[in-house]
Design an enzyme around this catalytic site. Sequence first.
Site, PDB file in Angstrom:
ATOM      1  N   GLY A 128       0.833  -1.204   0.000  1.00 20.26           N
ATOM      2  CA  GLY A 128       0.000   0.000   0.000  1.00 20.26           C
ATOM      3  C   GLY A 128       0.865   1.251   0.000  1.00 20.26           C
ATOM      4  CG  ASN A 230       5.297  -6.064   8.727  1.00 21.65           C
ATOM      5  OD1 ASN A 230       6.454  -5.902   9.079  1.00 21.65           O
ATOM      6  ND2 ASN A 230       4.274  -5.681   9.470  1.00 21.65           N
ATOM      7  CB  THR A 252       3.440   0.580   6.935  1.00 20.36           C
ATOM      8  OG1 THR A 252       2.086   0.399   7.346  1.00 20.36           O
ATOM      9  CG2 THR A 252       4.323   0.255   8.103  1.00 20.36           C
ATOM     10  CG  ASP A 254      -0.999  -0.449   9.072  1.00 21.58           C
ATOM     11  OD1 ASP A 254      -1.756   0.526   8.947  1.00 21.58           O
ATOM     12  OD2 ASP A 254      -1.172  -1.531   8.478  1.00 21.58           O
ATOM     13  NE  ARG A 289     -26.764  11.937  14.088  1.00 16.48           N
ATOM     14  CZ  ARG A 289     -26.862  12.425  12.863  1.00 16.48           C
ATOM     15  NH1 ARG A 289     -25.809  12.910  12.247  1.00 16.48           N
ATOM     16  NH2 ARG A 289     -28.033  12.418  12.249  1.00 16.48           N
ATOM     17  CD  GLU A 349      -8.522  -1.409   7.807  1.00 20.14           C
ATOM     18  OE1 GLU A 349      -7.318  -1.296   8.148  1.00 20.14           O
ATOM     19  OE2 GLU A 349      -8.883  -1.461   6.640  1.00 20.14           O
TER      20      GLU A 349
HETATM   21  O1  F6P Z   1      -0.940  -1.439   5.275  1.00 21.58           O
HETATM   22  C1  F6P Z   1      -1.506  -0.198   5.204  1.00 21.58           C
HETATM   23  C2  F6P Z   1      -3.007  -0.277   5.093  1.00 21.58           C
HETATM   24  O2  F6P Z   1      -3.482   1.019   4.863  1.00 21.58           O
HETATM   25  C3  F6P Z   1      -3.703  -0.910   6.292  1.00 21.58           C
HETATM   26  O3  F6P Z   1      -3.845  -0.006   7.361  1.00 21.58           O
HETATM   27  C4  F6P Z   1      -4.999  -1.278   5.677  1.00 21.58           C
HETATM   28  O4  F6P Z   1      -5.584  -2.300   6.436  1.00 21.58           O
HETATM   29  C5  F6P Z   1      -4.619  -1.757   4.316  1.00 21.58           C
HETATM   30  O5  F6P Z   1      -3.401  -1.098   4.013  1.00 21.58           O
HETATM   31  C6  F6P Z   1      -5.604  -1.462   3.250  1.00 21.58           C
HETATM   32  O6  F6P Z   1      -5.143  -2.021   2.068  1.00 21.58           O
HETATM   33  P1  F6P Z   1      -5.683  -1.717   0.610  1.00 21.58           P
HETATM   34  O7  F6P Z   1      -5.170  -0.392   0.192  1.00 21.58           O
HETATM   35  O8  F6P Z   1      -5.122  -2.807  -0.222  1.00 21.58           O
HETATM   36  O9  F6P Z   1      -7.166  -1.715   0.687  1.00 21.58           O
END
Ligand code: F6P
Length: 475
Positions: A128, A230, A252, A254, A289, A349
């Site tokens: 990503g 990773n 990343t 993440d 809300r 997520e």
């Molecule tokens: O690894 C980065 C990330 O943005 C994660 O946080 C997310 O779960 C995933 O990639 C989403 O992947 P994609 O862009 O393939 O939907």
Amino acid sequence: TPTSRVRVYRTTTMQIPIIQVSGGRCSLLTGDIILPRAGFVNCFFEFFQKSLVPHSTARRQAKFCSFFVLTLAFFGNTLIVLQHLLTMQAHTAPLGIRWPPLHLPGGRQIRKEGPTLKKRVGILTSGGDCPGLNATIRGVAKALYARMGDSIEIVGILNGYHGLINGDYKEMCEDDFRGILTLGGTILGTKRTPFKMMRVVEEDKIDKVAAMKKTYKDAKLDCLLCLGGNGTHKTANLLSQEGLNIIGLPKTIDNDIYGTDVTFGFHTAVDIATDVIDRIHTTAGSHSRVMCIEIMGNKAGWLTLYSGIAGGADIILLPELPYDIDRVCDAVERRAKKGSNFSIIAVAEGAMNCEESRMKRKEWMAKRIESGMGTTATSRIAATIQKKTGMETRVCIPGHMQRGGSPCAYDRVLATQFGSYAAKLVEIERYGVAVAMVNHHVTENRLEDIAGKTRNIPEGCELITVARRMGISLG
Ligand code: F6P
């Protein structure tokens, strides 16, 4: 250190003392230029005589000196010095200066005989995208050009490992790296090419590993820099074990790459997610809300934890800490009783409830699909809160916005630190490693030590304690 001879060479503009040191190896010397053997000293001296007096121009002097300035090395033993000497050989060849052959201490010649001393560096971005990829590419390129000048050639591999498998690459020039510090995404394109499929021959009958090695060879690469998360590092390690010269760079949003305290892209995503939470606050308050904001991060909750704290979320749900929906509802009701007419919940997520955490991934995924409320927990959490507390509840998913746009200042600095460090690794030919930040110092880890591991929020993480102290519910 005993000094046997000092010669001083003078030109009209500079004076160069050449200190010849006698005696053993491995004395630590400091000098602008360190030559490992007396033979080199003579050649060096000859170079100055031949090149600076009749042929010299200020430009040539500057170019020559730039290769040598500020070298600190172990006498007779340093690859950096040998590398510099190779460059020097190339520059002095037209002057007819003959140099002794260059050998490693063990006697192995460091480069095959041949006219080219160019170093060809491949770069790819995989997985990503995230803010800071271009800033890192620029950091690598600028530092390489600055350190190694004309002897560097950069090859851009397009769309990550997909391009390496399919032979999609292009020659890059210095201009390609200008003006990209602030640019989001990646100028090289990226793709997810799962590691688990690398050894699998699919319908197209392509042996992916063999194809990647072939592209590396066809493009005449001396090394390949892999920017990614990773998955990217797992494949990088595979290629390294297959004999390619690989350097990994940790990207990343993440922030979950093992062995580094931080990855580029993370802090920009924290800023974006925090901004989302800030904006949701005003609408949540106006409408009385409960708002559930889904923050990216499937396995690690760093982004949710940081942005949740920065944005003042009331409840933070992380993959590392399975939640109990009753406790989440209690927290919302407690706030309402105290007079707060809204609640903000930052949901990672990858958050899952206690029951799911005891199941296999396949099982809980099947259950979620069956419920028809999406494959993440957020919608289900929102629906349950509304049902149990009677408070109107909405879901907000900023999604890929968290990966878009220009890197923040922190990530630009980090990308430049990582990129320039990788350039140094290329220069000294240190491969099979990934760049990392450890205790505020840029360093490197061996790929084999980090590949296949994830950096999750650890038990006893200070920020978790901070969240608890602040009365934030973690479900
Ligand atoms: O690894 C980065 C990330 O943005 C994660 O946080 C997310 O779960 C995933 O990639 C989403 O992947 P994609 O862009 O393939 O939907």
